[in-house]
Motif scaffolding. Sequence first.
Motif, PDB file in Angstrom:
ATOM      1  N   PRO B  74       0.814  -1.224   0.000  1.00 32.09           N
ATOM      2  CA  PRO B  74       0.000   0.000   0.000  1.00 32.09           C
ATOM      3  C   PRO B  74       0.852   1.281   0.000  1.00 32.09           C
ATOM      4  O   PRO B  74       0.488   2.265  -0.644  1.00 32.09           O
ATOM      5  CB  PRO B  74      -0.811  -0.098   1.291  1.00 32.09           C
ATOM      6  N   PHE B  75       1.961   1.235   0.719  1.00 32.16           N
ATOM      7  CA  PHE B  75       2.774   2.447   0.834  1.00 32.16           C
ATOM      8  C   PHE B  75       3.505   2.762  -0.468  1.00 32.16           C
ATOM      9  O   PHE B  75       3.690   3.932  -0.804  1.00 32.16           O
ATOM     10  CB  PHE B  75       3.733   2.308   2.023  1.00 32.16           C
ATOM     11  N   ARG B  77       2.214   1.860  -3.397  1.00 35.13           N
ATOM     12  CA  ARG B  77       1.127   2.269  -4.301  1.00 35.13           C
ATOM     13  C   ARG B  77       0.757   3.744  -4.128  1.00 35.13           C
ATOM     14  O   ARG B  77       0.268   4.375  -5.058  1.00 35.13           O
ATOM     15  CB  ARG B  77      -0.103   1.391  -4.073  1.00 35.13           C
ATOM     16  N   ARG B  78       0.993   4.256  -2.942  1.00 38.36           N
ATOM     17  CA  ARG B  78       0.666   5.679  -2.719  1.00 38.36           C
ATOM     18  C   ARG B  78       1.602   6.585  -3.504  1.00 38.36           C
ATOM     19  O   ARG B  78       1.322   7.773  -3.663  1.00 38.36           O
ATOM     20  CB  ARG B  78       0.728   6.003  -1.227  1.00 38.36           C
ATOM     21  N   ILE B 101     -11.077  10.123  -1.799  1.00 37.53           N
ATOM     22  CA  ILE B 101     -10.773   8.800  -1.222  1.00 37.53           C
ATOM     23  C   ILE B 101      -9.264   8.516  -1.225  1.00 37.53           C
ATOM     24  O   ILE B 101      -8.735   7.909  -0.281  1.00 37.53           O
ATOM     25  CB  ILE B 101     -11.576   7.672  -1.957  1.00 37.53           C
ATOM     26  N   ARG B 104      -8.055  10.184   1.838  1.00 39.01           N
ATOM     27  CA  ARG B 104      -8.577   9.537   3.070  1.00 39.01           C
ATOM     28  C   ARG B 104      -7.771   8.285   3.377  1.00 39.01           C
ATOM     29  O   ARG B 104      -7.476   8.001   4.527  1.00 39.01           O
ATOM     30  CB  ARG B 104     -10.059   9.202   2.898  1.00 39.01           C
ATOM     31  N   ILE B 105      -7.453   7.561   2.324  1.00 37.27           N
ATOM     32  CA  ILE B 105      -6.631   6.352   2.477  1.00 37.27           C
ATOM     33  C   ILE B 105      -5.284   6.703   3.113  1.00 37.27           C
ATOM     34  O   ILE B 105      -4.731   5.929   3.882  1.00 37.27           O
ATOM     35  CB  ILE B 105      -6.456   5.682   1.085  1.00 37.27           C
ATOM     36  N   GLY B 107      -4.877   8.916   5.285  1.00 40.79           N
ATOM     37  CA  GLY B 107      -5.120   9.366   6.654  1.00 40.79           C
ATOM     38  C   GLY B 107      -5.188  10.878   6.813  1.00 40.79           C
ATOM     39  O   GLY B 107      -5.039  11.396   7.916  1.00 40.79           O
ATOM     40  N   LEU B 109      -6.824  14.593   7.136  1.00 38.99           N
ATOM     41  CA  LEU B 109      -8.016  15.093   7.826  1.00 38.99           C
ATOM     42  C   LEU B 109      -8.979  15.725   6.824  1.00 38.99           C
ATOM     43  O   LEU B 109      -8.552  16.270   5.805  1.00 38.99           O
ATOM     44  CB  LEU B 109      -7.620  16.131   8.867  1.00 38.99           C
ATOM     45  N   ASP B 110     -10.277  15.690   7.160  1.00 36.25           N
ATOM     46  CA  ASP B 110     -11.299  16.254   6.276  1.00 36.25           C
ATOM     47  C   ASP B 110     -11.032  17.712   5.943  1.00 36.25           C
ATOM     48  O   ASP B 110     -11.250  18.165   4.820  1.00 36.25           O
ATOM     49  CB  ASP B 110     -12.684  16.116   6.930  1.00 36.25           C
TER      50      ASP B 110
END
Lengths: 292, 220
Positions: B74-75, B77-78, B101, B104-105, B107, B109-110
């Motif tokens: 995953p890291f 892929r980012r 998304i 968000r993946i 982490g 903040l909104d």
Amino acid sequence: MYLLYSLRLAIQSLWREKWINLLSVLTIAAGLFMITLTFFVVYNIDLATKRLPARFSVMLYLNDGLSEQEAGSIIAQLKKNNAVEQARYIAKDKALEELKGVLKNADYILEGMDENPLPASIEIKLKKESVNIAGVKKVAAEIKKIKGIAEVEYGEQFLNSIHSIKGMAKAGSLSLIIIMSAGVIFVCYSTIKIAFYRRKEEIETFKLLGATRGFIRAPFVIEGSVLGISGGIASAAAAFVFYYVLFYKVTAAIPILKILVFPFETFPALPVAGLLLGIGGAVIALGRIRFS
Amino acid sequence: MIHFSNVTKFYERQAAIKNVTFSIEKGEMVFMTGPSGAGKSTLLKIIYLSEKPDEGSVTIAEWDLSKLKESSIPFLRRNIGVVFQDFRLLDNRNVFDNVAIALRIRGMLDSEIQDWVMEILKMVNLRHKADSFPQALSGGEQQRVVIARAIVGEPTILLADEPTGNLDTDTAAGITRLFKEINARGTTVVIATHNRELYRNTGRRVFRIDSGNIVGEEIG
């Protein structure tokens, strides 16, 4: 962080499939309620058997013609036994008196008897830890060796029955609790598995975008927790209704049931059990998430 | 940035790519071209770790894929933004959420996501469509949402699989301009396409792929 987002996803998913989820919650609640009833039965059997040592006594019938002094010496010997809590001498006359008290209006049975037929006896109470089949048998065998004791009686059959009932109840309830818990886990497992398959494509996209296992799992674990805890709360409500009906309505009609005790710790334990089983079901359903 | 050394990938005993070796440097923009089924998509899939090579070695941004733990995928892929051929947009989420998304993946903040996503949507000229759902968008708009999602996390590599597949010429030209802009910011861009117009006169390297082999390299 992403927990808030996961919570949002979980709530959306729970709401989207509200009827299926409601069904799952009710099934979980039914399972947990069955576990509560089983626990209630076992709890009361256990309480009853715990009360047994206080009521349990061993009767020693003495040889005829034994003096009080000799009986006193027997009591002294008995008290040396580590299993003996107390020993009470019952003289022949006292035994007859007690029997008349028991017979009450039926004491005509004793009419016509010239002589007191009852032997002098000693009633002994055993220490709590010795009131079990092996303990009592051992004490009885030791006591029998004391000179002057004609017979030892302790209701061997009664003791055997109580212990086998307790054993069966424990084994049966444990099996039932395991089966019902597995059932609750299975319900959570199936619900989460269905939710997971429904969102399989979305999850594949998340993976390709760099989502970690934690990010993928979190909404489903939250869903499992919510289902479990909701089932737990519903079963606690059902347990409260059961408690209320049994102890406030049924006991009014059948007073003997007042001896039953409801374990109040069940109420907070049910949501916690639901939560743990829900999480367990979700974790099993998700399995190992692979990235390639 | 991307190094393939004698890489082979089989699908049911059939080699999708055979003994492929190439390197792409940091900040480059390269094209992979060839007919359908030539192996372009397989090459991209290996880069974004959707497929594992059966033979050979691959290094992406200093990460040797053969030594990479699954939990590290995953890291990596980012660091790689992907414009998928089939878009992979989430139909039940609006444009904003489809782009957000990716953050968000990570982490974020909104509060940080809000401004950043709107900024990227402005870049792909879709700010006004932030609340629309994918079904309500044209093919070109959907493609730009996918590009926005691919670049919003500021990846070091951007992969695009047939990004102008079903688009008209003007829209395709707009998308190409967008890739050039992204590349100009320092992102390594790899585009798999069978559309010659996309790489003609770009002055970039073009790998010609056929039957799983790199059969030529030219400047577009």
